[in-house]
Design a protein around this motif. Structure first.
Motif, PDB file in Angstrom:
ATOM      1  N   GLY A 148      -6.744 -23.847   4.896  1.00 20.50           N
ATOM      2  CA  GLY A 148      -7.431 -25.127   5.785  1.00 20.50           C
ATOM      3  C   GLY A 148      -9.158 -24.358   6.358  1.00 20.50           C
ATOM      4  O   GLY A 148      -9.428 -25.538   7.422  1.00 20.50           O
ATOM      5  N   GLY A 149      -9.627 -23.714   6.293  1.00 22.28           N
ATOM      6  CA  GLY A 149     -10.688 -23.137   7.291  1.00 22.28           C
ATOM      7  C   GLY A 149     -12.289 -23.730   5.826  1.00 22.28           C
ATOM      8  O   GLY A 149     -11.285 -24.506   4.699  1.00 22.28           O
ATOM      9  N   ASP A 150     -13.017 -23.563   6.874  1.00 20.39           N
ATOM     10  CA  ASP A 150     -14.237 -24.046   5.879  1.00 20.39           C
ATOM     11  C   ASP A 150     -14.339 -23.691   4.496  1.00 20.39           C
ATOM     12  O   ASP A 150     -15.103 -24.661   3.678  1.00 20.39           O
ATOM     13  CB  ASP A 150     -15.563 -23.656   6.390  1.00 20.39           C
ATOM     14  CG  ASP A 150     -15.732 -24.047   7.639  1.00 20.39           C
ATOM     15  OD1 ASP A 150     -15.653 -24.912   8.096  1.00 20.39           O
ATOM     16  OD2 ASP A 150     -16.142 -22.831   8.862  1.00 20.39           O
ATOM     17  N   SER A 151     -14.196 -22.589   3.844  1.00 26.02           N
ATOM     18  CA  SER A 151     -14.527 -22.061   2.505  1.00 26.02           C
ATOM     19  C   SER A 151     -13.602 -23.082   1.402  1.00 26.02           C
ATOM     20  O   SER A 151     -13.983 -23.714   0.382  1.00 26.02           O
ATOM     21  CB  SER A 151     -14.191 -20.889   2.535  1.00 26.02           C
ATOM     22  OG  SER A 151     -14.993 -20.739   2.504  1.00 26.02           O
ATOM     23  N   ARG A 171      -0.811 -24.272   5.578  1.00 27.75           N
ATOM     24  CA  ARG A 171       0.591 -23.624   6.477  1.00 27.75           C
ATOM     25  C   ARG A 171       0.451 -24.081   7.621  1.00 27.75           C
ATOM     26  O   ARG A 171       1.449 -24.405   7.797  1.00 27.75           O
ATOM     27  CB  ARG A 171       0.373 -22.053   5.998  1.00 27.75           C
ATOM     28  CG  ARG A 171      -0.750 -21.473   7.478  1.00 27.75           C
ATOM     29  CD  ARG A 171      -1.070 -20.177   7.692  1.00 27.75           C
ATOM     30  NE  ARG A 171      -1.405 -19.024   7.756  1.00 27.75           N
ATOM     31  CZ  ARG A 171      -1.559 -17.488   7.879  1.00 27.75           C
ATOM     32  NH1 ARG A 171      -1.045 -17.246   7.352  1.00 27.75           N
ATOM     33  NH2 ARG A 171      -2.714 -17.662   8.943  1.00 27.75           N
ATOM     34  N   ARG A 175      -8.280 -25.939  10.021  1.00 24.90           N
ATOM     35  CA  ARG A 175      -8.925 -24.841  11.203  1.00 24.90           C
ATOM     36  C   ARG A 175     -10.663 -25.338  11.025  1.00 24.90           C
ATOM     37  O   ARG A 175     -11.141 -25.042  11.256  1.00 24.90           O
ATOM     38  CB  ARG A 175      -9.007 -23.875  11.319  1.00 24.90           C
ATOM     39  CG  ARG A 175      -9.024 -22.543  10.477  1.00 24.90           C
ATOM     40  CD  ARG A 175      -9.168 -21.698  10.194  1.00 24.90           C
ATOM     41  NE  ARG A 175      -7.991 -20.218  10.933  1.00 24.90           N
ATOM     42  CZ  ARG A 175      -8.505 -19.222  10.367  1.00 24.90           C
ATOM     43  NH1 ARG A 175      -9.417 -18.675  10.829  1.00 24.90           N
ATOM     44  NH2 ARG A 175      -7.164 -18.847  10.613  1.00 24.90           N
ATOM     45  N   ILE A 227      -8.013 -18.327   1.177  1.00 23.90           N
ATOM     46  CA  ILE A 227      -7.421 -18.252   2.068  1.00 23.90           C
ATOM     47  C   ILE A 227      -8.485 -16.699   3.095  1.00 23.90           C
ATOM     48  O   ILE A 227      -7.692 -16.486   3.983  1.00 23.90           O
ATOM     49  CB  ILE A 227      -6.151 -17.865   2.737  1.00 23.90           C
ATOM     50  CG1 ILE A 227      -5.989 -16.555   1.667  1.00 23.90           C
ATOM     51  CG2 ILE A 227      -5.302 -19.269   1.442  1.00 23.90           C
ATOM     52  CD1 ILE A 227      -4.165 -16.232   1.071  1.00 23.90           C
ATOM     53  N   ASN A 245     -16.460 -13.411  12.555  1.00 27.66           N
ATOM     54  CA  ASN A 245     -15.853 -12.884  11.919  1.00 27.66           C
ATOM     55  C   ASN A 245     -15.263 -12.465  11.149  1.00 27.66           C
ATOM     56  O   ASN A 245     -14.446 -12.539  10.663  1.00 27.66           O
ATOM     57  CB  ASN A 245     -15.195 -14.556  11.228  1.00 27.66           C
ATOM     58  CG  ASN A 245     -15.246 -15.487  12.420  1.00 27.66           C
ATOM     59  OD1 ASN A 245     -15.338 -15.730  13.145  1.00 27.66           O
ATOM     60  ND2 ASN A 245     -15.648 -16.999  11.368  1.00 27.66           N
ATOM     61  N   PHE A 269     -22.658 -12.842   7.137  1.00 29.23           N
ATOM     62  CA  PHE A 269     -21.728 -13.392   7.749  1.00 29.23           C
ATOM     63  C   PHE A 269     -22.605 -14.844   7.017  1.00 29.23           C
ATOM     64  O   PHE A 269     -23.711 -14.545   7.000  1.00 29.23           O
ATOM     65  CB  PHE A 269     -21.801 -13.876   8.871  1.00 29.23           C
ATOM     66  CG  PHE A 269     -21.283 -15.593   9.188  1.00 29.23           C
ATOM     67  CD1 PHE A 269     -19.992 -15.767   8.974  1.00 29.23           C
ATOM     68  CD2 PHE A 269     -22.307 -16.474   9.999  1.00 29.23           C
ATOM     69  CE1 PHE A 269     -19.314 -16.767   9.633  1.00 29.23           C
ATOM     70  CE2 PHE A 269     -21.747 -17.663  10.349  1.00 29.23           C
ATOM     71  CZ  PHE A 269     -20.372 -17.628   9.750  1.00 29.23           C
ATOM     72  N   ASP A 271     -22.817 -19.223   3.905  1.00 29.80           N
ATOM     73  CA  ASP A 271     -22.440 -20.225   3.946  1.00 29.80           C
ATOM     74  C   ASP A 271     -21.614 -19.955   2.178  1.00 29.80           C
ATOM     75  O   ASP A 271     -20.368 -20.671   2.165  1.00 29.80           O
ATOM     76  CB  ASP A 271     -22.857 -20.862   4.781  1.00 29.80           C
ATOM     77  CG  ASP A 271     -22.753 -22.205   5.222  1.00 29.80           C
ATOM     78  OD1 ASP A 271     -21.844 -21.431   6.310  1.00 29.80           O
ATOM     79  OD2 ASP A 271     -23.559 -22.850   5.440  1.00 29.80           O
TER      80      ASP A 271
HETATM   81  P1  NDP Z   1     -11.161 -18.535   7.654  1.00 34.36           P
HETATM   82  O1  NDP Z   1     -10.663 -17.412   7.943  1.00 34.36           O
HETATM   83  O2  NDP Z   1     -12.000 -19.452   8.352  1.00 34.36           O
HETATM   84  O3  NDP Z   1      -9.872 -19.269   7.002  1.00 34.36           O
HETATM   85  C1  NDP Z   1      -8.395 -19.266   6.826  1.00 34.36           C
HETATM   86  C2  NDP Z   1      -7.761 -20.723   5.977  1.00 34.36           C
HETATM   87  O4  NDP Z   1      -6.780 -19.423   5.017  1.00 34.36           O
HETATM   88  C3  NDP Z   1      -6.793 -20.881   6.949  1.00 34.36           C
HETATM   89  O5  NDP Z   1      -6.932 -21.774   7.115  1.00 34.36           O
HETATM   90  C4  NDP Z   1      -5.512 -19.364   7.107  1.00 34.36           C
HETATM   91  O6  NDP Z   1      -4.949 -20.452   8.065  1.00 34.36           O
HETATM   92  C5  NDP Z   1      -4.990 -19.450   6.223  1.00 34.36           C
HETATM   93  N1  NDP Z   1      -4.254 -18.187   5.833  1.00 34.36           N
HETATM   94  C6  NDP Z   1      -4.821 -16.962   6.015  1.00 34.36           C
HETATM   95  N2  NDP Z   1      -3.771 -16.518   5.211  1.00 34.36           N
HETATM   96  C7  NDP Z   1      -3.179 -17.257   4.204  1.00 34.36           C
HETATM   97  C8  NDP Z   1      -2.132 -17.068   3.679  1.00 34.36           C
HETATM   98  N3  NDP Z   1      -2.112 -15.462   3.740  1.00 34.36           N
HETATM   99  N4  NDP Z   1      -1.316 -18.175   3.206  1.00 34.36           N
HETATM  100  C9  NDP Z   1      -1.739 -19.489   3.871  1.00 34.36           C
HETATM  101  N5  NDP Z   1      -2.595 -19.488   4.340  1.00 34.36           N
HETATM  102  C10 NDP Z   1      -3.483 -18.995   4.481  1.00 34.36           C
HETATM  103  O7  NDP Z   1     -12.097 -18.438   6.164  1.00 34.36           O
HETATM  104  P2  NDP Z   1     -13.208 -18.937   5.510  1.00 34.36           P
HETATM  105  O8  NDP Z   1     -12.859 -18.704   4.013  1.00 34.36           O
HETATM  106  O9  NDP Z   1     -12.757 -20.647   5.105  1.00 34.36           O
HETATM  107  O10 NDP Z   1     -14.013 -18.852   6.030  1.00 34.36           O
HETATM  108  C11 NDP Z   1     -14.933 -17.571   6.455  1.00 34.36           C
HETATM  109  C12 NDP Z   1     -16.049 -18.017   7.306  1.00 34.36           C
HETATM  110  O11 NDP Z   1     -16.914 -18.202   6.280  1.00 34.36           O
HETATM  111  C13 NDP Z   1     -15.658 -18.994   8.464  1.00 34.36           C
HETATM  112  O12 NDP Z   1     -16.115 -17.812   9.928  1.00 34.36           O
HETATM  113  C14 NDP Z   1     -16.555 -19.729   7.785  1.00 34.36           C
HETATM  114  O13 NDP Z   1     -16.637 -20.643   9.577  1.00 34.36           O
HETATM  115  C15 NDP Z   1     -18.094 -19.380   6.621  1.00 34.36           C
HETATM  116  N6  NDP Z   1     -17.718 -20.487   6.415  1.00 34.36           N
HETATM  117  C16 NDP Z   1     -18.607 -22.122   6.727  1.00 34.36           C
HETATM  118  C17 NDP Z   1     -18.663 -22.707   5.515  1.00 34.36           C
HETATM  119  C18 NDP Z   1     -19.778 -23.110   5.995  1.00 34.36           C
HETATM  120  O14 NDP Z   1     -20.196 -24.014   7.594  1.00 34.36           O
HETATM  121  N7  NDP Z   1     -20.127 -24.540   4.888  1.00 34.36           N
HETATM  122  C19 NDP Z   1     -17.951 -22.737   4.496  1.00 34.36           C
HETATM  123  C20 NDP Z   1     -17.272 -21.412   4.034  1.00 34.36           C
HETATM  124  C21 NDP Z   1     -17.446 -20.276   5.281  1.00 34.36           C
HETATM  125  P3  NDP Z   1      -4.080 -20.237   9.303  1.00 34.36           P
HETATM  126  O15 NDP Z   1      -5.432 -20.892  10.333  1.00 34.36           O
HETATM  127  O16 NDP Z   1      -2.946 -20.508   9.583  1.00 34.36           O
HETATM  128  O17 NDP Z   1      -4.585 -18.918   9.608  1.00 34.36           O
END
Ligand code: NDP
Length: 293
Positions: A148-151, A171, A175, A227, A245, A269, A271
């Motif tokens: 549910g993150g940016d990726s 899950r 975010r 994730i 992060n 870090f 995008d």
């Molecule tokens: P994040 O750590 O931000 O998000 C990880 C996501 O995976 C969360 O939703 C988390 O859930 C979920 N997760 C983690 N472990 C599990 C699991 N075992 N089972 C199910 N869900 C799980 O990682 P990202 O790769 O998304 O981003 C990394 C960094 O790169 C961030 O700082 C982001 O801002 C940056 N980024 C920016 C972009 C943009 O601005 N365009 C594009 C891509 C990345 P939970 O919330 O419950 O922990």
């Protein structure tokens, strides 16, 4: 042993930095604990690296390492355990100690896994850790993305233009940033399911369906896992590097908060985490060092 620059990691970022440095006449060595290639070694078909319609990841890695070795760059198989800085950088490995004016960290990241039965076996046969790399193989199909993150949302948007339905499995709650959240709401074929986890992968030779923690069964051909990634920075802990992060923060020249220490590719870090952007980071770091020397 003294070098102008020590590169830690022989993925596309580290190898391209070595190529540019060597061609600029700067003494450089690459230290890699495994085989050169990094994550490329786990990828079968690469179709988004300019110059190759389709190439096996291992083959591309080999071509890159052969190219830099032919210029006289050494890739030593060893593991860096500590980097410290006094006047110069001291790079301590399991076998040696190196001194350098510049260090380029190109150690990449390992995509976090779900640790489900069949996950490793189904790599490239239904499971993927990169939508931009593999989305094309699931054109017109139903797929799901975990995270549910940016990726995850960036990848869901990418997949929504190629695939039929795209389930986003979160899950708890999303975010990601508000702009991405608003964009996915506009897409009719993206379905967000909250408070769910993937419990089981259904497959014979290829993935056919998944079972969720709420008992729901989704028929999908592709499951994309977004994730987050694991970035290993323990060997840099003495330097008190600035991170975001868990990834190394750099400026546009790829220099970290420590003068002379650069970070390139997936360890920094940014995008977009792609082979071509990793290679580009490596070139930028090398050219920045060349200007600085
Ligand atoms: P994040 O750590 O931000 O998000 C990880 C996501 O995976 C969360 O939703 C988390 O859930 C979920 N997760 C983690 N472990 C599990 C699991 N075992 N089972 C199910 N869900 C799980 O990682 P990202 O790769 O998304 O981003 C990394 C960094 O790169 C961030 O700082 C982001 O801002 C940056 N980024 C920016 C972009 C943009 O601005 N365009 C594009 C891509 C990345 P939970 O919330 O419950 O922990």
């Amino acid at each position: 042993m003294k070098y102008k620059c020590v590169i830690v990691g022989a993925g596309p970022a580290g190898m391209n930095a070595a190529l540019y440095l060597k061609r600029a006449g700067i003494e450089v060595i690459v230290i890699e604990k495994d085989a050169p290639g990094g994550e490329m070694l786990k990828t079968s078909d690469i179709e988004n690296y300019l110059g190759f319609n389709k190439i096996d990841g291992g083959e591309l890695a080999l071509k890159m390492s052969q190219q830099i070795k032919s210029l006289g760059v050494d890739i030593v198989k060893d593991e860096v355990i500590k980097v410290s800085k006094q006047d110069k950088f001291e790079i301590e490995t399991k076998k040696d100690v190196y001194l350098a004016d510049y260090v380029i960290v190109a150690t990449g990241r390992t995509p976090r896994k779900l640790h489900l039965l069949g996950e490793d076996e189904l790599l490239n046969r239904g499971i993927s850790y990169c939508a931009v790399c593999d989305g094309g193989f699931y054109r017109g199909e139903d797929v799901a993305i975990v995270g549910g993150g940016d990726s995850a949302l960036t990848e869901a948007l990418y997949l929504s233009d190629l695939c039929n339905k795209v389930y986003v499995l979160v899950r708890k709650d999303l975010r990601a940033n508000e702009i991405l959240k608003a964009r996915i709401k506009e897409k009719d074929n993206i379905i967000v399911l909250k408070n769910v986890q993937v419990e089981k992968l259904g497959y014979e030779d290829k993935l056919s369906h998944i079972i969720l923690s709420n008992g729901e069964r989704l028929s999908i051909k592709g499951l994309f896992v977004a994730i987050g990634g694991e970035v290993r920075l323990d060997f840099l802990k003495d330097l008190n590097l600035e991170c975001i992060n868990g990834y190394i923060k750099t400026d546009d020249r790829m220099e970290s908060s420590i003068k002379g220490l650069y970070a390139v590719g997936d360890v920094r870090f940014k995008d977009f985490y792609q082979i071509i952007t990793a290679a580009s980071d490596g070139a930028i770091a090398a050219l920045s060092i060349r200007e600085d020397v």
